[in-house]
Enzyme design. Structure first.
Site, mmCIF file in Angstrom:
data_model
loop_
_atom_site.group_PDB
_atom_site.id
_atom_site.type_symbol
_atom_site.label_atom_id
_atom_site.label_comp_id
_atom_site.label_asym_id
_atom_site.label_seq_id
_atom_site.Cartn_x
_atom_site.Cartn_y
_atom_site.Cartn_z
ATOM 1 N N ARG A 54 65.249 17.290 49.372
ATOM 2 C CA ARG A 54 64.923 16.357 48.292
ATOM 3 C C ARG A 54 66.117 15.698 47.602
ATOM 4 O O ARG A 54 65.933 14.954 46.656
ATOM 5 C CB ARG A 54 64.027 17.016 47.239
ATOM 6 C CG ARG A 54 62.746 17.517 47.824
ATOM 7 C CD ARG A 54 61.675 17.859 46.860
ATOM 8 N NE ARG A 54 62.109 18.411 45.618
ATOM 9 C CZ ARG A 54 61.453 18.254 44.475
ATOM 10 N NH1 ARG A 54 60.345 17.559 44.445
ATOM 11 N NH2 ARG A 54 61.880 18.791 43.374
ATOM 12 N N ASP A 55 67.330 15.932 48.076
ATOM 13 C CA ASP A 55 68.486 15.252 47.482
ATOM 14 C C ASP A 55 69.591 15.076 48.527
ATOM 15 O O ASP A 55 70.724 15.506 48.328
ATOM 16 C CB ASP A 55 68.998 16.018 46.268
ATOM 17 C CG ASP A 55 69.937 15.174 45.400
ATOM 18 O OD1 ASP A 55 69.947 13.932 45.569
ATOM 19 O OD2 ASP A 55 70.656 15.743 44.571
#
Length: 197
Positions: free
Chosen positions: A16-17
Site C-alpha cells: 500500500r505504499d
C-alpha cells in the site's frame, strides 16, 4: 522489485505504499521492501481507509491516506480500497520514474487530485524524456500499469514480471503486418517469385 512485491502478494498482503523511498537495492542486488507499517491483508473486511486532505504529497501517516500521493492510483483517490491493481499502478509509477527521472504527475494535494481526477493525463515516458532514449517496450509497460482504468492494467504482478523479463531477455514482440480476409482472393495468392528449372 516486482518479484519482491509478488512475494508479498503471495502471502496475502498488500504493501500500500510502493515508492522509491521504501525500496533498497543491496550490494549484491538483493531487494529490500521497507515500511510495511500500513500494509493490510488482501480483501481485509476491516480495511477502512481514511482519506486525509494532506498537503504533503510525499508523506504517509498511519490512519490517513494509505499511500503516497505521487504513486496513488486514481481509484484510491475516489475512496476505493487498496488492491493488487492499485499496487500495479504504483509499480508503473516507479518504472516511470526510473525511465524519466521524474514522477508520472505532480499532484499538489489529495483534494486537488480528486477535483482534477478525470482531467489528469500522464505523458508517456518517451515524450516526457526524449533525450533518455527510452525503449518502446518499457514505455508501453509503464503506461499499461499507469492506466486510469483498472481493467486496462496488468491482472497480476506476475504478468508484469513476464513482460519485463521478455524485454530483458530481448524476446521479440509479435507485430501485425496485415489484416487478412479469408474471403478476399488476393490474400490467398502466393506472392513470392519461384524459380523453376
Amino acid at each position: 522489485v516486482c518479484e519482491a512485491i509478488s512475494y508479498i502478494h503471495s502471502k496475502n498482503i498488500l504493501h500500500r505504499d510502493i515508492k522509491p523511498d521504501n525500496i533498497i537495492i543491496g550490494k549484491y542486488a538483493e531487494v529490500l521492501i521497507l515500511d510495511l507499517g500500513i500494509a493490510k491483508k488482501i480483501d481485509d473486511p476491516e480495511d477502512k481507509d481514511i482519506v486525509d486532505l494532506e498537503d504533503k504529497a510525499d508523506i504517509t501517516k498511519p490512519g490517513k491516506a494509505a499511500g503516497t500521493l505521487a504513486f496513488l492510483a486514481p481509484e484510491r483517490a475516489k475512496g476505493e480500497k487498496s488492491s493488487i491493481s492499485s499496487e500495479i499502478y504504483s509499480l508503473g509509477g516507479l518504472l516511470y520514474q526510473i525511465l524519466t527521472l521524474e514522477i508520472p504527475s505532480k499532484r499538489k494535494n489529495l483534494e486537488t487530485f480528486k477535483k482534477l481526477l478525470n482531467k489528469e493525463k500522464i505523458i508517456p515516458p518517451t515524450i516526457r524524456a526524449p533525450m533518455r532514449d527510452i525503449p518502446k517496450k518499457l514505455n508501453d509497460i509503464s503506461m499499461k500499469c499507469l492506466s486510469f482504468l483498472k481493467e486496462d492494467r496488468y491482472d497480476s504482478v506476475d504478468e508484469l514480471i513476464l513482460d519485463i523479463k521478455d524485454y530483458i531477455e530481448g524476446k521479440p514482440e509479435w507485430v501485425k503486418a496485415a489484416n487478412l480476409d479469408v474471403f478476399k482472393e488476393s490474400d490467398w495468392q502466393f506472392k513470392e517469385n519461384v524459380l523453376i528449372s
